[in-house]
Design a protein around this motif. Structure first.
Motif, PDB file in Angstrom:
ATOM      1  N   LYS A  19       0.827  -1.204   0.000  1.00 32.62           N
ATOM      2  CA  LYS A  19       0.000   0.000   0.000  1.00 32.62           C
ATOM      3  C   LYS A  19       0.862   1.255   0.000  1.00 32.62           C
ATOM      4  O   LYS A  19       0.577   2.231  -0.718  1.00 32.62           O
ATOM      5  CB  LYS A  19      -0.922  -0.009   1.209  1.00 32.62           C
ATOM      6  CG  LYS A  19      -1.935   1.131   1.251  1.00 32.62           C
ATOM      7  CD  LYS A  19      -2.912   1.052   0.096  1.00 32.62           C
ATOM      8  CE  LYS A  19      -4.032   2.071   0.247  1.00 32.62           C
ATOM      9  NZ  LYS A  19      -4.941   2.072  -0.920  1.00 32.62           N
ATOM     10  N   GLU A  23       0.990   4.132  -3.059  1.00 28.79           N
ATOM     11  CA  GLU A  23       0.526   5.502  -2.845  1.00 28.79           C
ATOM     12  C   GLU A  23       1.650   6.521  -2.712  1.00 28.79           C
ATOM     13  O   GLU A  23       1.381   7.704  -2.514  1.00 28.79           O
ATOM     14  CB  GLU A  23      -0.353   5.550  -1.592  1.00 28.79           C
ATOM     15  CG  GLU A  23      -1.647   4.752  -1.733  1.00 28.79           C
ATOM     16  CD  GLU A  23      -2.618   5.005  -0.594  1.00 28.79           C
ATOM     17  OE1 GLU A  23      -2.272   5.763   0.334  1.00 28.79           O
ATOM     18  OE2 GLU A  23      -3.734   4.461  -0.660  1.00 28.79           O
ATOM     19  N   SER A 333      -0.995   3.179   4.218  1.00 37.42           N
ATOM     20  CA  SER A 333      -1.582   4.447   3.767  1.00 37.42           C
ATOM     21  C   SER A 333      -1.122   5.599   4.649  1.00 37.42           C
ATOM     22  O   SER A 333      -0.793   6.681   4.158  1.00 37.42           O
ATOM     23  CB  SER A 333      -3.107   4.357   3.790  1.00 37.42           C
ATOM     24  OG  SER A 333      -3.588   3.509   2.791  1.00 37.42           O
TER      25      SER A 333
END
Length: 471
Positions: A19, A23, A333
């Motif tokens: 993740k 991102e 995240s």
């Protein structure tokens, strides 16, 4: 900027790493002390049973795929200590020892099987917590001339351990110590492999977190399938000289040639010993809503970390697969710049016992609910899984617990043969949404004779409990 360092290459660790890379352009290093990464631990009993053809079918992400995502994956690298003040970890391999700086650190070291007094190094004594365990058990169950090494696939299995167990004569009688998830699933697996199985549970019924109705149903199912179930009975020791020969129960030695220990797991927290990290239930690493520990820039996720209970709001420790994957993804995240809560847990779980399906969520035990400050009302009902006139309908037993004061749905459990387990998701959703049992009763659930009666068993339970609340 120093990299984001992850310790542990399984569910939480690689979810976070993936993740974060997706991102951001952050450098991400994952240290994994073993060779296996990202595998389906919950599938191992079904590999042993033979329902899964190859051990490597249980892999979710290959090392090559991890590297394609831009993750610097380093297997065979054990992180042995953390210096939270200097923000470095000490890493050990077979050839070297070095310091690795980090900007943020995620501890995702998982949990290990508890073996208690049963770890004596005897042949034929196993726990099941990883692919190497599954491979060794599979080899032990096969006659030497019939063992199929192709079942392993091409993964980094411990070949010496497999070869040693494959050379031994297979067992005729096995004892399973512990009637939890692993014990119940392995009772099915070992029976399918032609072994006479005796399952010992020290409490009054199996699958304690699922409640009495489920436990009694599973006990009956196992006995009907040839498993000898001993409840209220504790195994004191395994006995043998080189290979297990018996288990000691109440002073008596009962002959066996295999023992599987499934008495639980404990979080792997030793890495943070001496750092001053806060700990919570079962010694797990205490984390906040974003997976942060009390140490600067240090996160924890998965089976090593605490979480917040969705019903009580209290700190808890629930080592389950979705919890680990979801928490790891949230930490990834957050580190990438998008603060994301890891979410609460309700202990939603399902398990299969031969043809019987079981599910549980939230607070099933009324004593636990009362201790959490609720005034619990609990009812257990049995209803059909489909319209009575349609073929395939089976009894489905639902236990539903609610708070008398607020009407809030607190938890429940379910057991049956016809798509019973998936129905627990309705209760999990109700708990997640804070529904009262009155609101649960009014849910517009789908109906058609092949799938459900007009009143789904969950709705029947809600009607009964809602009626009790007004008494």
């Amino acid at each position: 900027m120093d990299p984001f360092v992850v310790v542990g290459g399984d569910a939480a660790g690689l979810s976070a790493a993936s993740k974060c890379r997706r991102e951001s352009d952050r450098e991400v290093i994952v240290f994994e002390r073993g060779q296996w990464i990202s595998y389906a631990h919950c599938g191992t009993p079904y590999f042993v049973k033979g329902s899964v053809d190859r051990l490597t079918d249980l892999l979710s992400l290959s090392p090559a795929a991890a590297e394609e995502r831009g993750i610097d994956l380093r297997r065979g690298h054990e992180v042995v200590s953390v210096d939270a003040e200097d923000r470095t970890v000490t890493v050990r391999t077979d050839d070297e020892r070095f310091e690795q700086p980090y900007a943020e650190l995620l501890v995702a070291t998982g949990a290990s099987a508890v073996t208690g007094p049963f770890d004596r190094g005897l042949d034929g004594v196993f726990s099941l917590h990883g692919l190497d365990d599954a491979a060794a058990i599979d080899a032990y169950l096969a006659a030497p001339e019939e063992y199929d090494p192709d079942r392993l696939g091409d993964g980094p299995v411990d070949r010496d351990r497999v070869d040693h167990n494959a050379a031994l004569e297979p067992p005729d009688r096995a004892v399973i110590v512990g009637g939890g998830y692993v014990g119940v699933e392995m009772a099915e697996a070992l029976t399918a492999r032609g072994v006479d199985v005796h399952l010992y549970q020290r409490s009054a019924h199996l699958l304690v977190p699922f409640g009495t109705a489920v436990g009694e149903g599973v006990e009956s199912e196992l006995r009907d399938r040839g498993v000898t179930v001993h409840t209220d009975t504790e195994v004191d020791a395994v006995v043998g000289d080189g290979r297990v020969e018996a288990v000691r129960v109440d002073g008596d030695e009962r002959p066996v040639d295999m023992a599987l220990v499934g008495v639980g797991v404990e979080p792997n927290t030793a890495l943070l010993d001496g750092t001053g990290v806060d700990r919570g239930p079962s010694g797990a690493i205490r984390t906040d809503e974003y997976g942060r520990t009390n140490l600067p820039a240090v996160y924890a996720a998965g089976d090593v970390a605490t979480a917040r209970h969705a019903v009580t709001g209290a700190e808890t420790w629930v080592p389950l697969g979705l919890t680990a994957n979801r928490a790891g993804r949230a930490v990834g995240s957050t580190v990438a710049g998008d603060p994301t809560p890891v979410g609460g847990v309700a202990g939603t779980a399902v398990v299969k016992a031969f043809d019987l399906e079981c599910g549980r969520v939230g607070l099933v035990d009324t004593e636990a609910a009362a201790a959490a400050g609720f005034d619990p009302v609990s009812e257990t009902i049995t209803a059909g899984s489909r319209s009575g006139y349609y073929p395939g309908s089976e009894d489905t037993t639902v236990t539903l617990v609610a708070d008398r004061t607020t009407g809030r749905t607190l938890g429940g459990a379910i057991v049956g043969r016809d798509r019973a387990a998936v129905r627990i998701d309705t209760l999990a959703t109700a708990i997640g949404g804070g529904l009262t049992v009155a609101e649960l009763e009014r849910l517009d659930l789908a109906y058609a004779p092949p799938f459900s009666p007009v009143w789904d068993p969950i709705l029947v339970a809600a009607k009964v409990v809602n009626g009790r609340l007004s008494e």
